[in-house]
Design a protein around this motif. Structure first.
Motif, PDB file in Angstrom:
ATOM      1  N   HIS A   6      82.276 -14.206  13.273  1.00 10.76           N
ATOM      2  CA  HIS A   6      83.414 -13.316  13.032  1.00 10.76           C
ATOM      3  C   HIS A   6      83.166 -11.958  13.682  1.00 10.76           C
ATOM      4  O   HIS A   6      82.020 -11.500  13.738  1.00 10.76           O
ATOM      5  CB  HIS A   6      83.611 -13.157  11.517  1.00 10.76           C
ATOM      6  N   ALA A   7      84.249 -11.346  14.155  1.00 12.75           N
ATOM      7  CA  ALA A   7      84.120 -10.032  14.795  1.00 12.75           C
ATOM      8  C   ALA A   7      83.694  -8.959  13.798  1.00 12.75           C
ATOM      9  O   ALA A   7      83.103  -7.948  14.176  1.00 12.75           O
ATOM     10  CB  ALA A   7      85.426  -9.640  15.458  1.00 12.75           C
ATOM     11  N   LEU A   8      84.032  -9.179  12.527  1.00 17.27           N
ATOM     12  CA  LEU A   8      83.638  -8.226  11.482  1.00 17.27           C
ATOM     13  C   LEU A   8      82.749  -8.957  10.478  1.00 17.27           C
ATOM     14  O   LEU A   8      83.232  -9.510   9.495  1.00 17.27           O
ATOM     15  CB  LEU A   8      84.867  -7.652  10.782  1.00 17.27           C
ATOM     16  N   PRO A   9      81.448  -9.002  10.707  1.00 21.75           N
ATOM     17  CA  PRO A   9      80.574  -9.810   9.843  1.00 21.75           C
ATOM     18  C   PRO A   9      80.572  -9.376   8.389  1.00 21.75           C
ATOM     19  O   PRO A   9      80.316 -10.192   7.510  1.00 21.75           O
ATOM     20  CB  PRO A   9      79.190  -9.652  10.481  1.00 21.75           C
ATOM     21  N   VAL A  23      74.474  -9.523  21.720  1.00 23.72           N
ATOM     22  CA  VAL A  23      75.075  -9.153  20.426  1.00 23.72           C
ATOM     23  C   VAL A  23      73.968  -9.224  19.383  1.00 23.72           C
ATOM     24  O   VAL A  23      73.142 -10.141  19.441  1.00 23.72           O
ATOM     25  CB  VAL A  23      76.214 -10.143  20.060  1.00 23.72           C
ATOM     26  N   PRO A  24      73.903  -8.272  18.452  1.00 16.53           N
ATOM     27  CA  PRO A  24      72.855  -8.357  17.424  1.00 16.53           C
ATOM     28  C   PRO A  24      72.949  -9.658  16.639  1.00 16.53           C
ATOM     29  O   PRO A  24      74.060 -10.170  16.414  1.00 16.53           O
ATOM     30  CB  PRO A  24      73.137  -7.157  16.522  1.00 16.53           C
ATOM     31  N   TYR A  34      80.309  -5.175  17.610  1.00  9.25           N
ATOM     32  CA  TYR A  34      80.708  -5.105  16.205  1.00  9.25           C
ATOM     33  C   TYR A  34      81.360  -3.749  15.904  1.00  9.25           C
ATOM     34  O   TYR A  34      82.334  -3.662  15.166  1.00  9.25           O
ATOM     35  CB  TYR A  34      79.507  -5.327  15.285  1.00  9.25           C
ATOM     36  N   ARG A  82      89.867  -2.334  14.122  1.00  6.24           N
ATOM     37  CA  ARG A  82      90.487  -2.691  12.836  1.00  6.24           C
ATOM     38  C   ARG A  82      90.919  -1.427  12.079  1.00  6.24           C
ATOM     39  O   ARG A  82      92.002  -1.372  11.496  1.00  6.24           O
ATOM     40  CB  ARG A  82      89.507  -3.513  12.002  1.00  6.24           C
ATOM     41  N   ALA A 125      84.897  -3.801  17.307  1.00  3.77           N
ATOM     42  CA  ALA A 125      85.808  -4.566  16.446  1.00  3.77           C
ATOM     43  C   ALA A 125      86.148  -3.782  15.179  1.00  3.77           C
ATOM     44  O   ALA A 125      87.308  -3.739  14.751  1.00  3.77           O
ATOM     45  CB  ALA A 125      85.160  -5.898  16.086  1.00  3.77           C
ATOM     46  N   ARG A 126      85.128  -3.138  14.610  1.00  3.80           N
ATOM     47  CA  ARG A 126      85.341  -2.381  13.362  1.00  3.80           C
ATOM     48  C   ARG A 126      86.280  -1.202  13.589  1.00  3.80           C
ATOM     49  O   ARG A 126      87.203  -0.974  12.822  1.00  3.80           O
ATOM     50  CB  ARG A 126      83.982  -1.907  12.839  1.00  3.80           C
TER      51      ARG A 126
END
Lengths: 216, 85
Positions: free
Chosen positions: B53-56, B5-6, A61, A68, A64-65
């Protein structure tokens, strides 16, 4: 600097990686995690990146962040497309035993690709005491030339640390045969990696400030 | 083997905790409103997990917006106007 990329806080100079070099990041686990995510972002923005995770420590995550945040809109492509393209250039494979890690490295080195390789927490699987020390040492010795080969293909960054203490119990006495001598400690694996690497990056966690915080 | 992954709940809690300083700086009434927004997003964790989604956080924001829009629709219905919808 690649097109569509933003420099975040002067980190770009520090994260600059030269081709055909093997880098070793030695730090505490949280620092390694942050550092390797930053390297992965950096590499994914410029080309394919292959991530081999030996410690189940990849912050997907976070990756990805950060991707972006660093993908700026371009004239011919929207920000979303740039970001998605960068994300698709990242390949992730995980190893949960030292045998799996050796197999992953062997497979990656066998492929002729220009992908940069990041190996996260390489030694975590090699600190597993359920595998004999001699066997782990033999496997690690077989992995070192593979790391060199991967570095020559593009560049390779390996992160590693010393084993963390997971028990407060006193250490087991060494066996009479001497075969298990040194188990539960560093076993010299980190020194072997340091000898193989072209550059060792040592990072220490920030110590909390002793200064009293201001109320207003 | 553990998680790679969390989980979406862990990701939600991490995102919520990352706004702790922002929340602390708000007025008490605004803190309650912010808590309501996160509570609204919490109702859609199952859908957020399915979205993968990659950006939750983007999904959490959409879930907040969804609940807000449902509220708008309910209020419009109660007031007897369609509001252009």
């Amino acid at each position: 600097m690649a097109r569509g990329m933003r420099d975040s806080g002067g980190m770009s100079g520090f994260l600059e990686l030269s081709p055909a070099r093997l880098y070793l990041v030695v730090a505490s686990r949280p620092v390694r995690r942050r550092m390797m995510t930053a390297f992965a972002v950096r590499l994914a923005l410029t080309g394919p990146a292959c991530l081999l995770d030996g410690g189940n420590s990849l912050d997907l995550y976070g990756l990805a962040r950060q991707l972006r945040q660093q993908c700026a809109p371009q004239e011919d492509a929207a920000e979303e497309a740039v970001w998605q393209a960068a994300l698709e250039r990242v390949t992730v494979a995980r190893a949960f035993t030292c045998y799996q890690m050796a197999a992953l490295l062997s497979a990656a080195a066998g492929r002729t690709s220009n992908a940069a390789t990041l190996v996260l927490d390489l030694l975590d699987t090699f600190y597993d005491e359920s595998v004999e020390l001699a066997e782990r040492r033999r496997l690690l010795e077989s992995c070192l030339p593979l790391l060199r080969r991967l570095a020559h293909q593009a560049c390779a960054v390996v992160s590693a640390g010393t084993p963390s203490l997971i028990s407060a119990a006193p250490p087991q006495p060494a066996s009479k045969t001497g075969q298990d001598e040194g188990q539960g400690m560093d076993e010299g694996f980190l020194a072997m990696l340091e000898e193989t690497a072209d550059q060792v990056i040592r990072l220490e966690a920030e110590t909390p400030s002793q200064q009293q915080l201001r109320m207003f | 083997m553990g998680r790679t992954v969390p989980s979406i709940t862990q990701a939600f809690i991490q995102e919520q905790e990352s706004f702790a300083r922002f929340r602390r700086a708000l007025r008490r009434s605004d803190q309650r409103a912010l808590d309501d927004l996160f509570a609204a997003a919490h109702q859609h964790l199952a859908a957020a997990a399915f979205a993968s989604h990659a950006l939750p956080f983007e999904i959490f924001l959409l879930a907040m917006l969804l609940e807000e829009h449902k509220l708008v629709l309910r209020l419009l219905e109660k007031s007897g106007t369609d509001g252009g919808f």
